[in-house]
Design a protein around this motif. Structure first.
Motif, PDB file in Angstrom:
ATOM      1  N   LEU A  28       0.837  -1.193   0.000  1.00  0.00           N
ATOM      2  CA  LEU A  28       0.000   0.000   0.000  1.00  0.00           C
ATOM      3  C   LEU A  28       0.875   1.247   0.000  1.00  0.00           C
ATOM      4  N   LEU A  29       0.645   2.093  -0.979  1.00  0.00           N
ATOM      5  CA  LEU A  29       1.394   3.338  -1.132  1.00  0.00           C
ATOM      6  C   LEU A  29       0.424   4.501  -0.915  1.00  0.00           C
ATOM      7  N   GLU A  30       0.597   5.205   0.189  1.00  0.00           N
ATOM      8  CA  GLU A  30      -0.306   6.327   0.462  1.00  0.00           C
ATOM      9  C   GLU A  30       0.054   7.511  -0.428  1.00  0.00           C
ATOM     10  N   PHE A  31      -0.968   8.108  -1.054  1.00  0.00           N
ATOM     11  CA  PHE A  31      -0.741   9.292  -1.872  1.00  0.00           C
ATOM     12  C   PHE A  31      -1.754  10.395  -1.562  1.00  0.00           C
ATOM     13  N   THR A  32      -2.219  10.425  -0.322  1.00  0.00           N
ATOM     14  CA  THR A  32      -3.176  11.433   0.123  1.00  0.00           C
ATOM     15  C   THR A  32      -2.647  12.843  -0.108  1.00  0.00           C
ATOM     16  N   GLU A  33      -1.397  13.089   0.241  1.00  0.00           N
ATOM     17  CA  GLU A  33      -0.831  14.441   0.106  1.00  0.00           C
ATOM     18  C   GLU A  33      -0.841  14.912  -1.340  1.00  0.00           C
ATOM     19  N   ALA A  34      -0.567  14.016  -2.284  1.00  0.00           N
ATOM     20  CA  ALA A  34      -0.596  14.387  -3.705  1.00  0.00           C
ATOM     21  C   ALA A  34      -2.014  14.768  -4.133  1.00  0.00           C
ATOM     22  N   VAL A  35      -3.003  14.046  -3.611  1.00  0.00           N
ATOM     23  CA  VAL A  35      -4.408  14.367  -3.922  1.00  0.00           C
ATOM     24  C   VAL A  35      -4.783  15.717  -3.317  1.00  0.00           C
ATOM     25  N   LEU A  36      -4.410  15.955  -2.062  1.00  0.00           N
ATOM     26  CA  LEU A  36      -4.709  17.234  -1.419  1.00  0.00           C
ATOM     27  C   LEU A  36      -4.106  18.390  -2.207  1.00  0.00           C
ATOM     28  N   ALA A  37      -2.865  18.232  -2.646  1.00  0.00           N
ATOM     29  CA  ALA A  37      -2.195  19.286  -3.412  1.00  0.00           C
ATOM     30  C   ALA A  37      -2.899  19.530  -4.737  1.00  0.00           C
ATOM     31  N   TRP A  38      -3.308  18.453  -5.411  1.00  0.00           N
ATOM     32  CA  TRP A  38      -3.983  18.595  -6.704  1.00  0.00           C
ATOM     33  C   TRP A  38      -5.316  19.324  -6.538  1.00  0.00           C
ATOM     34  N   VAL A  39      -6.090  18.949  -5.517  1.00  0.00           N
ATOM     35  CA  VAL A  39      -7.375  19.620  -5.269  1.00  0.00           C
ATOM     36  C   VAL A  39      -7.143  21.096  -4.961  1.00  0.00           C
ATOM     37  N   GLU A  40      -6.149  21.393  -4.154  1.00  0.00           N
ATOM     38  CA  GLU A  40      -5.860  22.794  -3.824  1.00  0.00           C
ATOM     39  C   GLU A  40      -5.508  23.592  -5.083  1.00  0.00           C
ATOM     40  N   GLU A  41      -4.695  22.994  -5.956  1.00  0.00           N
ATOM     41  CA  GLU A  41      -4.310  23.655  -7.207  1.00  0.00           C
ATOM     42  C   GLU A  41      -5.504  23.919  -8.117  1.00  0.00           C
ATOM     43  N   SER A  42      -6.543  23.102  -8.011  1.00  0.00           N
ATOM     44  CA  SER A  42      -7.733  23.284  -8.862  1.00  0.00           C
ATOM     45  C   SER A  42      -8.458  24.585  -8.541  1.00  0.00           C
ATOM     46  N   GLY A  43      -8.307  25.062  -7.313  1.00  0.00           N
ATOM     47  CA  GLY A  43      -8.981  26.291  -6.910  1.00  0.00           C
ATOM     48  C   GLY A  43     -10.450  26.121  -6.587  1.00  0.00           C
ATOM     49  N   MET A  44     -10.941  24.893  -6.589  1.00  0.00           N
ATOM     50  CA  MET A  44     -12.358  24.651  -6.296  1.00  0.00           C
ATOM     51  C   MET A  44     -12.539  24.368  -4.809  1.00  0.00           C
ATOM     52  N   SER A  45     -13.649  24.858  -4.273  1.00  0.00           N
ATOM     53  CA  SER A  45     -13.885  24.666  -2.842  1.00  0.00           C
ATOM     54  C   SER A  45     -14.942  23.610  -2.544  1.00  0.00           C
ATOM     55  N   GLU A  46     -15.828  23.350  -3.480  1.00  0.00           N
ATOM     56  CA  GLU A  46     -16.900  22.359  -3.294  1.00  0.00           C
ATOM     57  C   GLU A  46     -17.009  21.514  -4.548  1.00  0.00           C
ATOM     58  N   GLY A  47     -17.277  20.222  -4.384  1.00  0.00           N
ATOM     59  CA  GLY A  47     -17.466  19.399  -5.569  1.00  0.00           C
ATOM     60  C   GLY A  47     -17.321  17.919  -5.281  1.00  0.00           C
ATOM     61  N   LEU A  48     -17.112  17.181  -6.351  1.00  0.00           N
ATOM     62  CA  LEU A  48     -16.933  15.733  -6.261  1.00  0.00           C
ATOM     63  C   LEU A  48     -15.661  15.354  -7.003  1.00  0.00           C
ATOM     64  N   LEU A  49     -14.767  14.699  -6.287  1.00  0.00           N
ATOM     65  CA  LEU A  49     -13.486  14.256  -6.818  1.00  0.00           C
ATOM     66  C   LEU A  49     -13.597  12.788  -7.197  1.00  0.00           C
ATOM     67  N   THR A  50     -13.130  12.464  -8.393  1.00  0.00           N
ATOM     68  CA  THR A  50     -13.067  11.075  -8.840  1.00  0.00           C
ATOM     69  C   THR A  50     -11.615  10.725  -9.087  1.00  0.00           C
ATOM     70  N   LEU A  51     -11.198   9.579  -8.570  1.00  0.00           N
ATOM     71  CA  LEU A  51      -9.865   9.020  -8.814  1.00  0.00           C
ATOM     72  C   LEU A  51     -10.057   7.697  -9.539  1.00  0.00           C
ATOM     73  N   PHE A  52      -9.288   7.471 -10.600  1.00  0.00           N
ATOM     74  CA  PHE A  52      -9.430   6.254 -11.387  1.00  0.00           C
ATOM     75  C   PHE A  52      -8.052   5.677 -11.687  1.00  0.00           C
ATOM     76  N   CYS A  53      -7.801   4.458 -11.230  1.00  0.00           N
ATOM     77  CA  CYS A  53      -6.540   3.760 -11.455  1.00  0.00           C
ATOM     78  C   CYS A  53      -6.571   3.131 -12.849  1.00  0.00           C
TER      79      CYS A  53
END
Length: 139
Positions: free
Chosen positions: A17-42
């Motif tokens: 298991l490789l945690e990548f929460t911080e990368a997701v948090l950074a990407w969401v912050e860069e989007s500039g959006m405050s509300e919504g639905l995030l989808t991750l797809f491997c």
């Protein structure tokens, strides 16, 4: 309504298991959006995604042991072994987990619980470069 999309590239270190929460948090912050639905797809058939506890190391070890027991690497069990004895067990482990996650975003952050982290679950023994497609729709 706005949308953002991209790709997170992750280097696994082999099974686990490789945690990548911080990368997701950074990407969401860069989007500039405050509300919504995030989808991750491997984008792979021998790796998957999990939201799981990120505080106790034993959780990761127990999850890995469980999947090793229910989809063992045993060449006598499987017909498909094109890439080695871990090939078919990796596909089975992916089938039993998820390749897509949907996470609400509020106040510019994914709405995760206190002990929840986002993980790539690498099912192959050797390291791989994995891609996770990310998409956020919101405001």
């Amino acid at each position: 309504m706005r949308q953002a999309s991209g790709t997170l590239r992750l280097d696994s270190h082999g099974q686990g298991l490789l945690e990548f929460t911080e990368a997701v948090l950074a990407w969401v912050e860069e989007s500039g959006m405050s509300e919504g639905l995030l989808t991750l797809f491997c984008r792979h058939t021998s790796a998957s995604l999990l939201i799981q506890e990120n505080a106790a190391r034993e959780v990761k070890a127990d999850i890995q042991d469980y999947f090793a027991a229910i989809a063992p690497e045993d060449p006598r069990r499987y017909r498909h072994d094109d890439e080695g004895p871990d090939d078919m067990p990796a596909h089975l482990r992916t089938a039993l987990t998820a390749v897509q996650l949907s996470i609400p975003v509020r106040d510019g952050r994914p709405v995760l619980g206190t002990w929840q982290g986002i993980y790539l679950f690498e099912h192959r023994r050797r390291p791989h470069r994995r891609e996770v497609a990310v998409h956020l729709i919101g405001e």
